[in-house]
Write a protein that holds these residues in place. Structure first.
Motif, PDB file in Angstrom:
ATOM      1  N   LEU A  94      17.437 -14.510 -57.795  1.00 16.55           N
ATOM      2  CA  LEU A  94      17.234 -13.064 -57.901  1.00 16.55           C
ATOM      3  C   LEU A  94      16.616 -12.523 -56.620  1.00 16.55           C
ATOM      4  N   ASN A  96      15.092  -8.901 -55.308  1.00 15.47           N
ATOM      5  CA  ASN A  96      14.686  -7.577 -55.802  1.00 15.47           C
ATOM      6  C   ASN A  96      15.134  -7.377 -57.253  1.00 15.47           C
ATOM      7  N   GLU A  97      14.998  -8.448 -58.049  1.00 11.54           N
ATOM      8  CA  GLU A  97      15.341  -8.463 -59.478  1.00 11.54           C
ATOM      9  C   GLU A  97      16.839  -8.325 -59.738  1.00 11.54           C
ATOM     10  N   SER A 139      11.256  -9.077 -53.291  1.00 13.25           N
ATOM     11  CA  SER A 139      11.071 -10.350 -53.991  1.00 13.25           C
ATOM     12  C   SER A 139      12.328 -11.203 -53.878  1.00 13.25           C
TER      13      SER A 139
END
Length: 240
Positions: A94, A96-97, A139
């Protein structure tokens, strides 16, 4: 027996148990007497301990990013925890989600909403979320789900703070891709094992059907008992 004798005996037993565990960890077979001694000292069978505490026997043979694998015992290690190959269920990269790539038992691995290309696996194509700035990443992580154990899932973080897609990002993405390769190895191993078992079951089923057919011919008097035994042995030997 005095208290000091009990302490000495306990220490001796612990030392001996550690010695036997070390042999197992280094893929050395125990003799029958050593196995009996091991199970007596550990108060459990070898299979029970291997199932419940695989970390005692883990010795990594290869590393993939954040995963260490023991190919001999079909174990893998994430951080400090050790799991059996069969505990792996699904995994997903993943950013950024948004899902970039996913895989797991029975499904292999697939790119989701884009493609990993280039030396550092740059993402092209659509993703499940629209990003305001494609040069910023907040992320990057791999989500892993398990089966057959109490622990449902875990997450391997690679990037946890907002940063540009620079060389540092590329380095973390490479590490994530290497980790995915390790998960792919485990997934492919288990999928191949499942297919092999299915082929064996199919062969056994086909063999049983053939024997039944010859049994019917025997019952109908078309072949002799000797001919039936010959064909039955021929079919059974073909499975070996």
């Amino acid at each position: 027996m005095g208290i000091w004798d009990s302490i000495k005996r306990g220490a001796s037993n612990m030392s001996r148990l550690s010695e036997l565990e070390s042999k197992l960890r280094n893929n050395q077979n125990l003799t029958n007497s050593e196995l009996a001694e091991f199970e007596q000292l550990s108060k459990s069978t070898l299979n029970e301990i291997f199932e419940k505490k695989p970390g005692k026997f883990f010795k990594g043979t290869s590393n993939y990013g954040q995963i260490s694998i023991d190919e001999n015992k079909q174990l893998f290690k994430l951080n400090t925890k050790v799991y059996h190959f069969e505990n792996l269920n699904t995994y997903e990269l993943l950013e950024n989600e948004s899902s970039i790539s996913s895989g797991g038992l029975g499904i292999g691995r697939a790119i989701v909403g884009g493609a990993l290309v280039g030396s550092v696996g740059a993402v092209i194509g659509g993703t499940t979320k629209r990003r305001k700035n494609t040069n910023i990443v907040e992320s990057l992580k791999i989500f892993i789900s398990f089966k057959g154990i109490r622990e449902i899932s875990t997450t391997l973080p690679f990037i946890t703070k907002k940063q540009k897609k620079d060389k540092k990002y590329e380095k973390q993405l490479v590490s994530a891709k290497e980790t995915l390769a390790g998960l792919d190895y485990i997934s492919n191993f288990m999928n191949n094992q499942i297919q092999s078992n299915q082929q064996v079951n199919t062969t056994q089923s086909n063999s049983a059907d053939e024997i039944r057919q010859y049994m019917e011919l025997l019952n109908d008097g078309i072949i002799t008992p000797q001919e039936f035994e010959y064909k039955k042995n021929e079919i059974l030997n073909r499975r070996i």
